[in-house]
Design an enzyme around this catalytic site. Structure first.
Site, PDB file in Angstrom:
ATOM      1  N   TYR B 100       9.821  -3.790  70.461  1.00 39.51           N
ATOM      2  CA  TYR B 100      10.224  -2.544  71.143  1.00 39.51           C
ATOM      3  C   TYR B 100       9.994  -1.378  70.189  1.00 39.51           C
ATOM      4  CZ  TYR B 100      13.241   1.109  72.994  1.00 39.51           C
ATOM      5  OH  TYR B 100      13.720   2.316  73.471  1.00 39.51           O
ATOM      6  N   GLU B 185       8.213   5.378  75.164  1.00 42.14           N
ATOM      7  CA  GLU B 185       8.731   4.053  74.850  1.00 42.14           C
ATOM      8  C   GLU B 185       7.681   3.001  75.191  1.00 42.14           C
ATOM      9  OE1 GLU B 185      12.971   2.627  75.962  1.00 42.14           O
ATOM     10  OE2 GLU B 185      11.710   2.026  77.639  1.00 42.14           O
TER      11      GLU B 185
END
Lengths: 288, 370
Positions: B100, B185
């Site tokens: 992530y 993101e």
């Protein structure tokens, strides 16, 4: 005494000849604020209601001794205006415009830190030290000089509470709008530090909102304060994840909830009231 | 403003971040054609809601005919209130590891914040704190190479993978700056055949900065009513109660909802009529409140810049043009209060001075006394 501005503050209005700038300059002068200059990209070299208009803040500082600026330029030009004021040596810059890109605000705040200036806002109604000076768009008649330091995120809600305080015989040392944007210069913490040192201020009122954690951070400092603090927090009825007008007022990912703010403030000894109309009575009780 | 997945990935790719090959399609035929090039592929609905996969918005195809079939299932379907008009056909990748990475604004530190974790593929909120690397960037000075290397190392990565992730982190920060992002993101950032690739991406642009990004197609978000009020230029959020609300200023509007709830009422909406709204938009906003068919309407005004007579005239205008067929409670104080109160009185509306009394009355008239 008061904080941030007083009768010695020499104000330059950036964007003075526009609609907003012109109207509020008039209101500030009416209140007794020492407005010494204005700037305008087109109308410099003339007088506007007896106040000289310059092309740059630098000239306003050099020729009129301005030491604080209030910005009324459109959001797209606000970063440039703030940098100009800070670079010219203004130690207070009040940013009225809303919808300033957040990354511009980050740069403004970083530059202000670097140069030792205080930025109020953006998206603020400004700052007023009743009886001395005002830099902002708040109505003149609802304030009175006195012992209460008032800091809020929101304009009208702050007026509501200021008016109630005044009506209850509780004047204000300074009332300041932190601003509704996610990134602002002066936060609760900075402002409470100044109220704690200010000899005129005897009690503080904090008007918070859901979102962010400026209230929680303020709570850490409040633990060390000698002056009593009353807080009202708006947004208990706001559902999570919904943007309530202020870009700041959004609850995300379980942070910035009303409960976490209330708990932090109460643990710091703050009197947290449920409704806006309970603020003035609570302050009255604390001041005896 | 949220960007569609295909647009977000396009922006990442433009900055040099590896993404899977993909094509945007509007018809089953286009999808079949795309599968000639990209196969096997995922056919992904382009809508701005989470949980697309579970809702049937993502399907896989291993040949053009299958692509045509799944595309005809997805295109036109209703996904959580949004009709799917476009799908993104994207090469399926074999995933060896998932990470992530994101860049967002930390409003408290007032700096960009990089978050990274070698535990990707899930909601970052579900990842334990000790597995999330958090580092700030001084925006004025930008992201330096050491910081990207540091973060990759703190994620527990080594060798070539660490190098690739560090390069991607720097490029991700460039996307954040160049696009005026509130959030960019990559989740998951995957390792596939030794290469690090952005398998899914989110890019939210700061609404206030859209004037610098005129090339972006604007995507309207919100209910029909919300979009209608947005056009008038006011901030509006639909809620599920039955007392319609108008107040001036966002904080004041929130406090008004709180006050109604305090007395046992349920607000139907949040409406910030602005700090200085004139007669026309205020009258239009009143019209919207009436159209919601609430049990009562509560108008709460503290006139600072807003003038009470303007608000009163707006109410009268709404009453005369379309009528206000439900109980109306008005609280009006501040600038030009006396004129405002008089204007309303001539119409048989008695304004309140105290917010508490007015809120209690609105709840009572809506039949919701606690």
């Amino acid at each position: 005494m008061a904080i941030i501005i007083d009768q010695d503050t020499r104000v330059v209005v950036q964007g003075m000849t526009g609609n907003q700038g012109s109207f509020h300059t008039g209101q500030m002068v009416k209140y007794g604020t020492n407005v010494v200059a204005g700037t305008s990209p087109n109308k410099y070299g003339q007088d506007h209601d007896g106040i000289p208009v310059f092309a740059s803040v630098r000239e306003a500082v050099l020729e009129r001794g301005a030491n604080a600026s209030i910005v009324f330029v459109p959001a797209a030009f606000a970063k440039d205006a703030a940098f100009e004021a800070i670079d010219a040596g203004c130690k207070v810059v009040v940013m009225i415009p809303e919808h300033i890109p957040v990354q511009d605000s980050i740069l403004i705040v970083e530059y202000a830190r670097f140069r030792g200036a205080k930025v109020v806002g953006p998206n603020t109604y400004g700052v007023i030290s009743p009886g001395k000076a005002k830099m902002g768009i708040m109505p003149n008649h609802i304030y009175a000089p006195g012992p209460v330091g008032l800091v809020a995120r929101s304009g009208t809600l702050s007026y509501e509470i200021a008016a109630a305080l005044t009506q209850a015989g509780l004047g204000q040392s300074t009332a300041i709008g932190m601003g509704g944007d996610p990134v602002v210069g002066q936060v609760f913490n900075d402002i409470l530090h100044q109220f704690e040192k200010d000899t005129e201020t005897k009690a503080c009122v904090l008007v918070g909102e859901i979102g962010g954690s400026a209230e929680e951070e303020a709570a850490e400092f409040i633990k060390t304060m000698t002056k009593p603090v009353v807080a009202y927090l708006a947004g208990r009825a706001a559902p999570p994840g919904k943007r309530m007008g202020h870009a700041g007022a959004i609850i995300e990912r379980g942070r910035g909830t009303l409960e976490s703010k209330r708990k932090a403030l109460e643990a710091a000894g703050v009197t947290v009231v449920e409704m806006p109309w309970e603020v003035a009575p609570a302050v009255k009780k604390l001041l005896g | 403003m949220k960007l569609y997945e295909y647009l977000a990935k396009g922006r990442l790719k433009a900055q040099g971040i590896p993404v899977p090959p993909g094509v945007l399609c509007r018809t089953p035929d286009e999808v079949a054609q795309a599968l000639d090039e990209i196969c096997p592929a995922a056919v992904k609905a382009q809508v701005l809601v989470g949980g697309r996969g579970k809702a049937g918005g993502i399907k896989f195809a291993t040949n053009p005919e299958e692509g045509r079939k799944v595309a005809s299932e997805i295109l036109g379907m209703n996904l959580k209130g949004y009709t799917v008009e476009q799908v993104y056909v994207e090469g399926k990748i074999d995933v060896e590891r998932e990470f992530y990475v994101s860049v967002t604004v930390d409003r408290n530190a007032r700096k960009p914040l990089i978050m990274a974790s070698s535990h990707g593929g899930v909601e970052i909120e579900d990842v334990e704190d000790k597995y999330i690397v958090r580092r700030h960037v001084d925006e004025a000075f930008g992201m330096q190479g050491y910081l990207a290397r540091d973060i990759a190392a703190e994620m527990g990565l080594e060798g070539d993978i660490a190098k690739q992730v560090a390069v991607i982190l720097q490029k991700l920060y460039e996307v954040f700056r160049a696009e005026d992002a509130e959030l960019v993101e990559i989740n998951p950032l995957v390792v596939s055949g030794g290469k690090v690739i952005a398998a899914d991406a989110r890019l939210n642009i700061d609404d206030a900065a859209l004037f610098r990004h005129k090339d972006l197609p604007t995507v309207a978000e919100g209910t029909e009513l919300e979009l209608k009020v947005k056009e008038i230029g006011l901030a509006f959020v639909q809620l599920d109660g039955d007392i319609a609300v108008m107040a001036n200023g966002a904080g004041m509007a929130m406090a008004t909802l709180d006050a109604l709830q305090h007395f046992g009422g349920k607000p139907a909406n949040f409406l910030d009529a602005g700090g200085g709204a004139s007669v026309e938009p205020t009258a239009q906003a009143m019209g919207v409140l009436v159209s919601m068919k609430p049990k009562a309407i509560f108008v709460n005004i503290f006139g600072g810049i807003t003038r009470c007579d303007d608000v009163a005239n707006a109410i009268v205008q709404a009453k005369q043009t379309q009528g206000i067929p439900v109980p109306l409670v008005v609280r009006l104080v501040g600038t030009n209060e006396q004129q405002g109160v008089e204007i309303l009185r001539r119409e048989g509306i008695e304004a309140f001075r105290e917010m508490s009394e007015a809120a209690a009355k609105a709840v009572e008239l809506a039949g919701e006394v606690r």
